[in-house]
Enzyme design. Structure first.
Site, short mmCIF file in Angstrom:
data_model
loop_
_atom_site.label_atom_id
_atom_site.label_comp_id
_atom_site.label_asym_id
_atom_site.label_seq_id
_atom_site.Cartn_x
_atom_site.Cartn_y
_atom_site.Cartn_z
N TYR A 142 14.50 44.01 29.31
CA TYR A 142 13.05 43.89 29.14
C TYR A 142 12.53 45.21 28.59
CZ TYR A 142 8.07 43.32 30.36
OH TYR A 142 6.69 43.24 30.33
N ASP A 237 15.93 52.80 26.07
CA ASP A 237 14.72 52.53 26.84
C ASP A 237 14.97 52.99 28.27
OD1 ASP A 237 12.54 51.67 28.18
OD2 ASP A 237 12.64 49.58 27.52
N LYS A 265 7.07 55.07 34.05
CA LYS A 265 7.29 55.10 35.50
C LYS A 265 7.32 56.52 36.07
CE LYS A 265 9.45 50.55 35.19
NZ LYS A 265 8.67 49.50 35.80
N1 PMP Z 1 11.01 49.05 29.51
C1 PMP Z 1 11.64 48.88 30.67
C2 PMP Z 1 13.10 49.17 30.75
C3 PMP Z 1 10.93 48.46 31.80
O1 PMP Z 1 11.58 48.27 32.95
C4 PMP Z 1 9.56 48.20 31.68
C5 PMP Z 1 8.72 47.73 32.86
N2 PMP Z 1 9.36 47.36 33.98
C6 PMP Z 1 8.94 48.39 30.44
C7 PMP Z 1 9.69 48.83 29.38
C8 PMP Z 1 7.47 48.15 30.26
O2 PMP Z 1 6.75 49.14 30.94
P1 PMP Z 1 5.22 48.84 31.39
O3 PMP Z 1 5.27 47.78 32.43
O4 PMP Z 1 4.77 50.18 31.90
O5 PMP Z 1 4.48 48.44 30.16
#
Ligand code: PMP
Length: 428
Positions: A142, A237, A265
């Site tokens: 994701y 990512d 995060k």
């Molecule tokens: N990339 C990864 C690997 C994630 O785990 C997440 C959210 N869990 C995101 C992108 C998206 O981040 P956000 O919810 O802050 O938009």
């Protein structure tokens, strides 16, 4: 009716599904969510006064637990000086330098407000820099909710993607290719057929959005090699893994230097912060230095920057990551023993303080493997654990976390409760 149930009824009237982010609605495990009244250390207290040891940690940011004194002080002091300027300030520079010190591959970076913004911008930059349009992602990973990431695999290897949500234009989904995680030969096949059109490969280096799936040793070196050979960029990512699986993130743990990295995060210490960064020659193409446009009214917010900086400083203490990893290993081993004693097939994993449990004999190397786990048992276990004061992620396909605020006593309490919850889950 409990106060949480009452609040959920009101929430459903004002928010779709009663929530502001879907997984919070507990649909993957059944039941209804508790509403949080306050949190401190490793514990959440709900609107009815019940407390839970928290293994969600706001989905990853809270590596120090809830409301740690160092971050609270930094936030208070920052807020006293005003909380948004729309003009540059010193703490942005301090956090940028601190991030680069820990992750030298981010030679330059740009702060944004969420992980979604970070991945969107990184892909735009990759497309601009390569003059290509296709991206390759992995099943079960994701990368936020931007159109180009809400894509499922077309049928067969090396086909273009299909929209995974109404509202995603087929023309955009068709620019995203997907391959199974941990499957280097599949990636090679994609590059063989489309290599000269691929701008970037984007990957969660350790998957946390399909449960927890670690990479096999040859996977990331193969991605690095294939990207280099075909002139594509490698985007790690690290929104979830950054400053989580090691002091320098997954790239340090795996010894891989990506071209671009996305963060979120932990760098905001629980405030809305994301970042993307990498090779300076690429980042200099971002506006105003270059032509690739990306901007944000609240980007580099001084309170959020101060929270992130205080968090990074705390995690820079000697032995911080080693201690956290030792405690995570102990928790995961305790859960594994409890399942095996009952003859329940289980596959467990962790990296740093990120961990996961699948009720399957395993191994779990791909999203397809993860989907083979017993999610019904997980859902019942989740409910039984919650009733015993332990809050696990409300989905079998989400990684769990521990924080520095989880003591050995908290972990022992947790293992005892999760052990008993397994019996209840099987009996239900
Ligand atoms: N990339 C990864 C690997 C994630 O785990 C997440 C959210 N869990 C995101 C992108 C998206 O981040 P956000 O919810 O802050 O938009």
């Amino acid at each position: 009716m409990s106060r949480s149930a009452e609040l959920f009824e009101r929430a459903k009237d004002v928010f779709p599904g009663g929530v502001n982010s879907p997984v919070r609605a507990f649909r993957a495990v059944g039941g209804t969510p508790f509403f949080v009244a306050r949190a401190a250390g490793c514990r959440l207290t709900d609107a009815d006064g019940r407390t839970y040891v928290d293994y969600v940690c706001s989905w990853g940011p809270l590596i120090l637990g809830h409301a740690p004194a160092a971050v609270l002080d930094a936030v208070r002091q920052a807020a006293e000086r005003g909380w948004t300027y729309g003009a540059p300030c010193e703490v942005e520079v301090e956090l940028g330098e601190a991030v680069r010190h820990r992750m030298p591959a981010l030679e330059m970076m740009r702060f944004v407000n969420s992980g979604t913004e970070a991945t969107m911008a990184a892909v735009r930059l990759a497309r601009a820099a390569t003059g290509r349009e296709l991206i390759l992602k992995f099943e079960g990973c994701y990368h936020g909710h931007a159109d180009g990431f809400l894509v499922r695999a077309g049928s067969g290897v090396a086909t273009l993607g299909l929209p995974d949500s109404p509202g995603v234009p087929a023309g955009i989904a068709g620019l995203t290719m997907t391959a199974p995680f941990n499957d280097a030969p599949a990636v090679e096949a994609v590059f063989r057929s489309h290599g000269d059109r691929i701008a970037a490969v984007i990957v969660e280096p350790f998957v946390g959005n399909a449960g927890f799936i670690p990479p096999v040793p040859e996977f990331h070196p193969a991605l690095r090699r294939l990207c280099d050979r075909h002139g594509a960029l490698l985007i790690f990512d690290e929104v979830m893994t950054g400053f989580r699986v090691a002091a320098g993130g997954a790239q340090e743990r795996l010894g891989i230097r990506p071209d671009l990295t996305t963060l979120g995060k932990i760098i905001g210490g629980g405030f809305p912060v994301g970042a993307y960064g990498g090779r300076a020659d690429l980042m200099r193409q971002i506006a105003p230095e270059g032509p690739v446009y990306q901007a944000g009214t609240l980007s580099g917010n001084p309170v959020a920057m101060a929270a992130g900086l205080a968090t990074l400083r705390e995690t820079a203490r000697a032995g911080f990551y080693e201690a956290l990893e030792r405690r995570t290993a102990r928790l995961v081993a305790g859960i594994g023993d409890a399942a095996r004693r009952r003859g329940i097939p289980v596959t467990l994993g962790h990296a740093g303080s990120m961990w996961g449990v699948y009720f399957t004999p395993g191994p779990v190397r791909t999203y397809a493997d993860a989907k083979g786990a017993d999610t019904a048992l997980f859902a019942r276990w989740h409910g039984a654990a919650l009733a015993r004061g332990v809050y696990l992620p409300p989905s079998a396909f989400e990684a769990a976390f521990i924080s520095n605020a989880h003591t050995d006593a908290d972990l022992d309490f947790t293992v005892t409760q999760l052990d008993a919850a397994l019996d209840e889950a099987r009996a239900r």
